[in-house]
Design an enzyme around this catalytic site. Structure first.
Site, PDB file in Angstrom:
ATOM      1  N   ASN A 215       0.816  -1.134   0.239  1.00 61.66           N
ATOM      2  CA  ASN A 215      -0.049   0.022   0.122  1.00 61.66           C
ATOM      3  C   ASN A 215       0.889   1.239   0.174  1.00 61.66           C
ATOM      4  O   ASN A 215       2.185   1.233   0.018  1.00 61.66           O
ATOM      5  CB  ASN A 215      -1.134  -0.036   1.185  1.00 61.66           C
ATOM      6  CG  ASN A 215      -0.199  -0.065   2.533  1.00 61.66           C
ATOM      7  OD1 ASN A 215       0.623   0.842   2.907  1.00 61.66           O
ATOM      8  ND2 ASN A 215      -0.469  -1.212   3.229  1.00 61.66           N
ATOM      9  N   ASP A 284      -4.539  -6.062   5.156  1.00 63.98           N
ATOM     10  CA  ASP A 284      -5.734  -6.956   5.984  1.00 63.98           C
ATOM     11  C   ASP A 284      -5.653  -8.058   5.341  1.00 63.98           C
ATOM     12  O   ASP A 284      -6.034  -9.320   5.886  1.00 63.98           O
ATOM     13  CB  ASP A 284      -7.134  -5.988   5.603  1.00 63.98           C
ATOM     14  CG  ASP A 284      -7.177  -4.772   6.296  1.00 63.98           C
ATOM     15  OD1 ASP A 284      -6.528  -4.702   7.398  1.00 63.98           O
ATOM     16  OD2 ASP A 284      -7.922  -3.980   5.892  1.00 63.98           O
ATOM     17  N   ILE A 312      -3.098  -7.094  14.375  1.00 61.27           N
ATOM     18  CA  ILE A 312      -1.786  -7.398  15.320  1.00 61.27           C
ATOM     19  C   ILE A 312      -2.308  -6.304  16.424  1.00 61.27           C
ATOM     20  O   ILE A 312      -2.008  -6.716  17.785  1.00 61.27           O
ATOM     21  CB  ILE A 312      -0.595  -6.500  14.774  1.00 61.27           C
ATOM     22  CG1 ILE A 312      -0.109  -7.257  13.448  1.00 61.27           C
ATOM     23  CG2 ILE A 312       0.632  -6.460  15.577  1.00 61.27           C
ATOM     24  CD1 ILE A 312       1.030  -6.802  12.400  1.00 61.27           C
ATOM     25  N   PHE A 328      -3.931   3.438  15.009  1.00 59.85           N
ATOM     26  CA  PHE A 328      -4.129   4.715  14.242  1.00 59.85           C
ATOM     27  C   PHE A 328      -5.272   3.988  12.902  1.00 59.85           C
ATOM     28  O   PHE A 328      -5.174   2.940  12.636  1.00 59.85           O
ATOM     29  CB  PHE A 328      -2.704   4.665  13.208  1.00 59.85           C
ATOM     30  CG  PHE A 328      -1.830   6.005  13.747  1.00 59.85           C
ATOM     31  CD1 PHE A 328      -1.311   5.655  15.162  1.00 59.85           C
ATOM     32  CD2 PHE A 328      -1.586   6.966  12.917  1.00 59.85           C
ATOM     33  CE1 PHE A 328      -0.570   6.649  15.421  1.00 59.85           C
ATOM     34  CE2 PHE A 328      -0.917   7.971  13.508  1.00 59.85           C
ATOM     35  CZ  PHE A 328      -0.215   7.830  14.758  1.00 59.85           C
ATOM     36  N   LYS A 342     -13.263   1.856  16.050  1.00 58.55           N
ATOM     37  CA  LYS A 342     -12.228   1.313  16.212  1.00 58.55           C
ATOM     38  C   LYS A 342     -11.895   1.085  17.802  1.00 58.55           C
ATOM     39  O   LYS A 342     -11.409   0.098  18.239  1.00 58.55           O
ATOM     40  CB  LYS A 342     -11.193   1.816  15.088  1.00 58.55           C
ATOM     41  CG  LYS A 342      -9.635   0.828  15.511  1.00 58.55           C
ATOM     42  CD  LYS A 342      -8.428   1.487  14.397  1.00 58.55           C
ATOM     43  CE  LYS A 342      -7.588   0.700  14.049  1.00 58.55           C
ATOM     44  NZ  LYS A 342      -6.747   0.742  13.062  1.00 58.55           N
ATOM     45  N   LYS A 346     -11.740  -2.430  19.853  1.00 56.64           N
ATOM     46  CA  LYS A 346     -10.389  -2.955  20.170  1.00 56.64           C
ATOM     47  C   LYS A 346     -10.196  -2.475  21.947  1.00 56.64           C
ATOM     48  O   LYS A 346      -8.991  -2.781  22.174  1.00 56.64           O
ATOM     49  CB  LYS A 346      -9.249  -2.196  19.372  1.00 56.64           C
ATOM     50  CG  LYS A 346      -9.569  -3.219  18.169  1.00 56.64           C
ATOM     51  CD  LYS A 346      -8.444  -2.679  16.989  1.00 56.64           C
ATOM     52  CE  LYS A 346      -8.665  -3.287  15.591  1.00 56.64           C
ATOM     53  NZ  LYS A 346      -7.758  -3.085  14.564  1.00 56.64           N
TER      54      LYS A 346
END
Ligand SMILES: Cc1cc2nc3c(=O)[nH]c(=O)nc-3n(C[C@H](O)[C@H](O)[C@H](O)COP(=O)(O)O)c2cc1C
Length: 400
Positions: A215, A284, A312, A328, A342, A346
């Site tokens: 990317n 991903d 991760i 991030f 997010k 998480k």
């Protein structure tokens, strides 16, 4: 890894002594000036055999000083006045002879007298540069111990090929790294004693031996954070995907390529850290079965089966011994919704969100910090400036 004008308002006396590395000090002067410092150059008589005063005068826009008896200072006392409004006296390169004189407290030329007359508000930083035998000599080793004991900050020397053709320890640390040391010296140690693990850059997922899926992440944001954390006193490990960036000074870097190798590198290190900042743009998905041989251009169409990579950050954050985790989120739209989502999913104390169009691959970034208190936008700025602000926020949250 520098933002503009970090040294603005600082005066640095750059002392150049008689070693081959003196030619590199012109570049160092330029870098210091670029960061906004006022640089006043002092040269020993021997230094003038290696580089001309005119070079430094042109770069710094200041007269160069080398003679103890120079009467240009209104009171004729350059040996005292030059460091009075300076915050740092940086000797680069510092010869064995200069170091010996400092240790003895000699005052028989402008530089040695200046060092002796320096007051506590002006720190002394020394970048030794000499032949490896001179460096290894017990007299130099003794002198270096005394010099450190007297409070000097010693940077280097580095190892490598020397001007004399020999290989070993004794090269002057490169100008860009010396600049880093200077910037670190002036950075408040808000992260002292913290161990910080950072991932940065893209990952590269093999399709065959010569092709990868990757990317557009440049790694700049993660590297800027690693650099800022190290300057703020943290012990930093940077796990980096493939980037063309130089290792930040004072940072341990572990190079990886695929998401799986980054996952493994993080898992073997996170438990020893207080803070984990997951900046890397981890793929991903990866090709399910990379070909061992180069895929030939025979078919009209090529389909590659992709499978999910491990998450991760989620993996580390879910563990009982998880450090303080920062995520991030780079989104193309609906930043608030995705970044907050997010953070919640998480269970992260902090998420740094940015729109892809604002930051990915570029020099600048505009981000929003999301924590338990809400959203905190940071105005668009160079990534090193953003990195400092993020770290200040992290160190505030760590204290709470
Ligand atoms: C070609 C040449 C290269 C030298 N390079 C170095 C050097 O890299 N480091 C060092 O400590 N001395 C070096 N020296 C010796 C110093 O120039 C010498 O000790 C001198 O007296 C240093 O003076 P200063 O410390 O006042 O600048 C070199 C000498 C010569 C002739």
């Amino acid at each position: 890894m520098n933002s503009k004008a970090e040294l603005s308002g600082r005066t640095i006396v750059l002392a150049v002594t008689g070693g081959v590395a003196a030619y590199k000090s012109a570049e160092l002067a330029r870098l210091l000036i670029k960061e906004g410092a006022r640089v006043r150059v002092v040269m020993t008589e021997a230094a003038a055999h290696f580089i001309g005063a005119a070079t430094f005068q042109a770069i710094t826009g200041e007269p160069v000083w080398s003679d103890l008896w120079d009467a240009r200072m209104p009171n004729g006392m350059a040996h005292i006045d030059l460091t009075r409004d300076a915050q740092l006296l940086l000797i680069a390169p510092a010869t064995a002879d200069c170091i010996a004189k400092l240790v003895q407290g000699r005052a028989d030329d402008l530089l040695s007298t200046l060092c002796l007359a320096r007051d506590a508000t002006c720190a002394l930083m020394v970048a030794p540069a000499m032949n490896r035998q001179m460096w290894e000599h017990p007299a130099t080793a003794r002198n270096m111990n005394t010099l450190r004991g007297d409070g000097a900050i010693v940077v280097g020397p580095a190892a490598g090929e020397q001007a004399c053709g020999e290989v070993g320890l004794g090269r002057m640390v490169e100008p860009a790294e010396l600049l880093d040391a200077v910037l670190a010296h002036f950075t408040p140690k808000t992260m002292a004693g913290r161990r910080v693990l950072i991932t940065a850059g893209p990952t590269a997922e093999a399709i065959d031996p010569v092709r990868v899926v990757t990317n557009l992440s440049s790694g700049r944001m993660g590297y800027a954070l690693a650099c800022a954390a190290a300057r703020a006193g943290a012990e930093v490990t940077l796990i980096s995907g493939p980037t063309g960036l130089a290792k930040p000074f004072g940072v341990e870097r572990v190079d990886v390529s695929s998401a799986l190798s980054m996952h493994e590198a993080v898992l073997s290190r996170y438990a020893a850290c207080d803070v984990f900042i997951a900046v890397a743009a981890v793929a991903d998905y990866r090709p399910a079965a990379p070909s061992e041989r180069k895929i030939k251009k025979s078919a009209d169409k090529l389909s590659i089966d992709m499978v999910r990579n491990p998450d991760i950050l989620a993996d580390v954050a879910a563990r009982a011994d998880a450090p303080f985790c920062v995520g991030f989120a780079a989104e193309s739209h609906d930043l608030d919704t995705y970044a907050q989502g997010k953070r919640a999913a998480k269970k992260l104390p902090l998420v740094v969100g940015n729109l892809v169009a604002d930051g990915l691959g570029g020099e600048d970034n505009a981000v929003v910090l999301y924590d338990a208190e809400g959203r905190h936008p940071l105005v668009r700025a160079p990534k090193p400036v953003i990195a400092r602000a993020i770290l200040e926020h992290i160190s505030r949250l760590l204290k709470d």
